[in-house]
Scaffold this active site. Structure first.
Site, PDB file in Angstrom:
ATOM      1  N   HIS A  77      57.448   4.811  74.978  1.00  0.00           N
ATOM      2  CA  HIS A  77      56.102   5.419  74.470  1.00  0.00           C
ATOM      3  C   HIS A  77      55.334   3.916  74.532  1.00  0.00           C
ATOM      4  O   HIS A  77      55.209   2.928  73.987  1.00  0.00           O
ATOM      5  CB  HIS A  77      56.048   5.434  73.106  1.00  0.00           C
ATOM      6  CG  HIS A  77      56.419   7.019  72.947  1.00  0.00           C
ATOM      7  ND1 HIS A  77      55.992   7.697  71.759  1.00  0.00           N
ATOM      8  CD2 HIS A  77      57.475   7.660  73.499  1.00  0.00           C
ATOM      9  CE1 HIS A  77      56.634   8.950  71.823  1.00  0.00           C
ATOM     10  NE2 HIS A  77      57.231   8.933  72.824  1.00  0.00           N
ATOM     11  N   TYR A 206      49.214   9.740  64.655  1.00  0.00           N
ATOM     12  CA  TYR A 206      48.928   9.238  63.064  1.00  0.00           C
ATOM     13  C   TYR A 206      47.708   9.795  62.772  1.00  0.00           C
ATOM     14  O   TYR A 206      46.640   9.302  63.120  1.00  0.00           O
ATOM     15  CB  TYR A 206      49.122   7.699  63.052  1.00  0.00           C
ATOM     16  CG  TYR A 206      50.273   7.216  63.338  1.00  0.00           C
ATOM     17  CD1 TYR A 206      50.954   6.811  64.515  1.00  0.00           C
ATOM     18  CD2 TYR A 206      51.262   6.840  62.048  1.00  0.00           C
ATOM     19  CE1 TYR A 206      52.003   6.191  64.683  1.00  0.00           C
ATOM     20  CE2 TYR A 206      52.624   6.329  62.318  1.00  0.00           C
ATOM     21  CZ  TYR A 206      52.847   5.946  63.662  1.00  0.00           C
ATOM     22  OH  TYR A 206      54.350   5.419  63.661  1.00  0.00           O
ATOM     23  N   PRO A 297      57.395   3.880  55.210  1.00  0.00           N
ATOM     24  CA  PRO A 297      57.943   4.483  56.737  1.00  0.00           C
ATOM     25  C   PRO A 297      56.701   4.511  57.637  1.00  0.00           C
ATOM     26  O   PRO A 297      57.130   4.546  58.733  1.00  0.00           O
ATOM     27  CB  PRO A 297      58.424   5.787  56.458  1.00  0.00           C
ATOM     28  CG  PRO A 297      57.895   6.240  55.219  1.00  0.00           C
ATOM     29  CD  PRO A 297      57.901   5.245  54.283  1.00  0.00           C
ATOM     30  N   LYS A 301      59.140   0.325  60.501  1.00  0.00           N
ATOM     31  CA  LYS A 301      59.405  -0.957  60.495  1.00  0.00           C
ATOM     32  C   LYS A 301      60.961  -1.211  59.978  1.00  0.00           C
ATOM     33  O   LYS A 301      61.557  -2.183  60.109  1.00  0.00           O
ATOM     34  CB  LYS A 301      58.552  -1.727  59.492  1.00  0.00           C
ATOM     35  CG  LYS A 301      57.218  -2.381  60.456  1.00  0.00           C
ATOM     36  CD  LYS A 301      57.548  -3.297  61.521  1.00  0.00           C
ATOM     37  CE  LYS A 301      56.570  -3.316  62.729  1.00  0.00           C
ATOM     38  NZ  LYS A 301      56.931  -2.454  63.823  1.00  0.00           N
ATOM     39  N   TYR A 388      52.714  -3.209  65.704  1.00  0.00           N
ATOM     40  CA  TYR A 388      53.698  -1.927  66.009  1.00  0.00           C
ATOM     41  C   TYR A 388      54.928  -2.324  66.866  1.00  0.00           C
ATOM     42  O   TYR A 388      55.976  -1.722  66.817  1.00  0.00           O
ATOM     43  CB  TYR A 388      52.576  -1.002  66.710  1.00  0.00           C
ATOM     44  CG  TYR A 388      53.195   0.430  66.600  1.00  0.00           C
ATOM     45  CD1 TYR A 388      53.143   1.279  65.374  1.00  0.00           C
ATOM     46  CD2 TYR A 388      53.960   1.020  67.626  1.00  0.00           C
ATOM     47  CE1 TYR A 388      53.640   2.375  65.078  1.00  0.00           C
ATOM     48  CE2 TYR A 388      54.280   2.242  67.297  1.00  0.00           C
ATOM     49  CZ  TYR A 388      54.273   3.143  66.413  1.00  0.00           C
ATOM     50  OH  TYR A 388      54.736   4.429  66.167  1.00  0.00           O
TER      51      TYR A 388
HETATM   52  C1  PHB Z   1      59.814   8.928  63.045  1.00  0.00           C
HETATM   53  O1  PHB Z   1      60.072   9.707  64.278  1.00  0.00           O
HETATM   54  O2  PHB Z   1      60.853   9.521  62.340  1.00  0.00           O
HETATM   55  C2  PHB Z   1      58.998   7.947  62.694  1.00  0.00           C
HETATM   56  C3  PHB Z   1      58.090   7.711  63.776  1.00  0.00           C
HETATM   57  C4  PHB Z   1      57.209   6.685  63.456  1.00  0.00           C
HETATM   58  C5  PHB Z   1      56.856   6.278  62.067  1.00  0.00           C
HETATM   59  C6  PHB Z   1      57.733   6.927  60.952  1.00  0.00           C
HETATM   60  C7  PHB Z   1      58.889   7.684  61.420  1.00  0.00           C
HETATM   61  O3  PHB Z   1      55.974   5.606  61.773  1.00  0.00           O
END
Ligand code: PHB
Length: 393
Positions: A77, A206, A297, A301, A388
Site C-alpha cells: 500500500h 480511516y 490499534p 503500531k 505510519y
Molecule cells: C487491520 O487491517 O486489521 C488494521 C489496519 C490498520 C489499522 C488497524 C488495523 O490501523
C-alpha cells in the site's frame, strides 16, 4: 516432584511474534534459546489482529529469512485515505517519504515465524502451563513450566525475556519500587468484523464522522476486515449483520463512500488502551512487545513495535552475552524512545479520528480542522506518513 532441568542462553516466556522473532534472530547469531507459550499454536493462529506492516518490519521478515510470503501474498500500500468532512483525502506515503506499508495480517506473520522455528529446529513449546520465573537477579535466572504432556521443566538461562503479551506475568515480577506504569484508558472500543466480500477500496480508509470512527481495511480479494468505534461494553450478540452494515455504511457514507457488503464471519469487540511499563529491564529479565507496552490499534503500531523491540534486543543481547554489561540497559533505553513516539502517534491518530461520548459540535469541527491541516500541509502529511510507515531505528 521430578523436573527436567536444562540450560540455555536465553529463556523466552511468550512465543507470539515477538518471542519467535527474537528466537530466530538469536539463532542466526549463534545464541540458543527456549521459547514457551501457554496458548496452543492453533489458538494463536486464530486470533485476529492488525494487518499493516511498516517498511522495516517487512525488511526484517524478508532479510532474516523468515518469509517471502509477506511479499508474495501481502499487498503493498503506497497510500491511505483519510475521510472526513464529506470526502476522501489520499495521503501518498510513497511520494511523501519514499516508503510504503504492506497489508499482511499478524496471524500470517506468526505462522511464518512458527514455521521458521520448526524448519530451523528451534525449541518452542506451545500449550504449556504453570509458568513461572525466578532468581531474576542471579547469574542463572530460571524459567519453570509444565509441558503439554504434563512433564515439569526448569530452564536455567543467562537472560530471561518476557514477551508474554498484554497479560504478561513477567512484568509483575518487577519489584513495585523499581517500576512505573503509565496508562491511558479510552471511553470507546472497536467493533471488528471479517466479511466475505470484494474489497470496497484499494487502500485503507480511516473515516471520521459525526457518528464516530470507521476503518475499512482488507485481507484478500474475497475477505475484508472492517472496524467501527463502539462502546467498550458493546455486546456482539446485539449486532445483526444488517445492523452492522447500516452503521458502517452510515459512517463512511457521510464521506461519500459505499461499501460492498457480504456475509460477516467474525464479530469481536477489541479493547483499547495505552500502556507502558518502565524500565523494560530488571536484573536479568527484560520485557519486549505488548508485555511492556500496549497502543490503541489506530495506526497498527502494536506488532511493528514488538518487532522493532526484538530487533534491537537481539543486537544488544549478543553484546551482553559477550560481556558488555551495559547492553541490556541500552536496549531498554533504545526501545523506550521508539515506544513513546509510537504511543504519541497512536494516541494522536486515535484522538484525531474518534468521537468522544461527550463531544460537542465544536469538538467535532475542531477535529475536521485538524484533519484538514494534516492533508493540506506538506509538513502535516509528511509527519503522518513518517509515523505510519515507521521511523528508522
Ligand atoms: C487491520 O487491517 O486489521 C488494521 C489496519 C490498520 C489499522 C488497524 C488495523 O490501523
Amino acid at each position: 516432584m521430578n523436573r527436567i532441568t536444562t540450560t540455555t542462553d536465553v529463556a523466552i516466556v511468550g512465543a507470539g511474534p515477538a518471542g519467535l522473532m527474537l528466537a530466530h534472530l538469536l539463532q542466526r547469531a549463534g545464541i540458543a534459546s527456549v521459547a514457551i507459550d501457554v496458548r496452543a499454536r492453533g489458538e494463536i493462529e486464530n486470533t485476529h489482529r492488525a494487518g499493516i506492516l511498516e517498511q522495516d518490519s517487512v525488511r526484517l521478515l524478508t532479510e532474516s529469512g523468515v518469509s517471502d510470503r509477506v511479499l508474495r501474498d501481502g499487498y503493498r500500500h503506497a497510500g491511505i485515505d483519510l475521510a472526513f468532512g464529506g470526502g476522501g483525502h489520499r495521503v501518498d506515503l510513497e511520494t511523501l517519504v519514499g516508503a510504503t506499508v504492506q497489508l499482511y495480517p499478524q496471524t500470517d506473520v506468526f505462522i511464518d515465524l512458527a514455521d521458521a522455528r520448526a524448519r530451523d529446529g528451534g525449541d518452542v513449546r506451545f500449550g504449556v502451563s504453570e509458568v513461572s520465573v525466578a532468581d531474576l537477579t542471579a547469574d542463572r535466572p530460571l524459567m519453570r513450566f509444565t509441558d503439554a504432556a504434563g512433564v515439569r521443566h526448569e530452564v536455567a538461562a543467562r537472560i530471561l525475556v518476557g514477551s508474554d503479551g498484554s497479560r504478561s506475568i513477567c512484568r509483575h515480577e518487577f519489584p513495585d519500587a523499581t517500576r512505573r506504569q503509565f496508562f491511558r484508558e479510552y471511553p470507546f472500543a472497536w467493533f471488528g468484523i471479517l466479511c466475505e466480500a470484494p474489497p470496497s477500496s484499494e487502500e485503507l480508509i480511516y473515516s471520521h464522522s459525526e457518528r464516530g470512527f470507521a476503518l475499512i481495511s482488507q485481507r484478500t480479494d474475497t475477505l475484508q476486515r472492517m472496524y467501527f468505534q463502539c462502546d467498550p461494553t458493546e455486546d456482539v450478540a446485539d449486532w445483526s449483520d444488517d445492523r452492522i452494515w447500516a452503521e458502517l455504511q452510515a459512517r463512511v457514507g457521510a464521506n461519500g463512500y459505499v461499501l460492498k457488503e457480504g456475509s460477516i464471519i467474525s464479530k469481536t469487540v477489541l479493547p483499547f488502551r495505552s500502556f507502558v511499563q518502565e524500565p523494560m529491564r530488571h536484573g536479568n529479565l527484560v520485557l519486549a512487545g505488548d508485555a511492556a507496552h500496549t497502543v490503541p490499534p489506530t495506526g497498527a503500531k502494536g506488532l511493528n513495535l514488538a518487532l522493532a523491540d526484538v530487533r534491537v534486543l537481539a543486537e544488544e543481547l549478543e553484546l551482553h552475552l559477550r560481556g558488555e554489561e551495559v547492553a541490556l540497559d541500552r536496549y531498554a533505553e533504545r526501545a523506550l524512545r521508539r515506544v513513546w513516539k509510537a504511543q504519541h502517534f497512536s494516541y494522536w491518530m486515535t484522538t484525531m479520528l474518534h468521537r468522544l461520548p461527550d463531544a460537542s459540535d465544536f469538538d467535532v469541527r475542531r477535529q475536521v480542522g485538524e484533519l484538514t491541516s494534516v492533508v493540506s500541509s506538506a509538513a502535516g502529511s509528511t509527519y503522518l506518513a513518517e509515523g505510519y510507515t515507521g521511523w528508522p531505528s
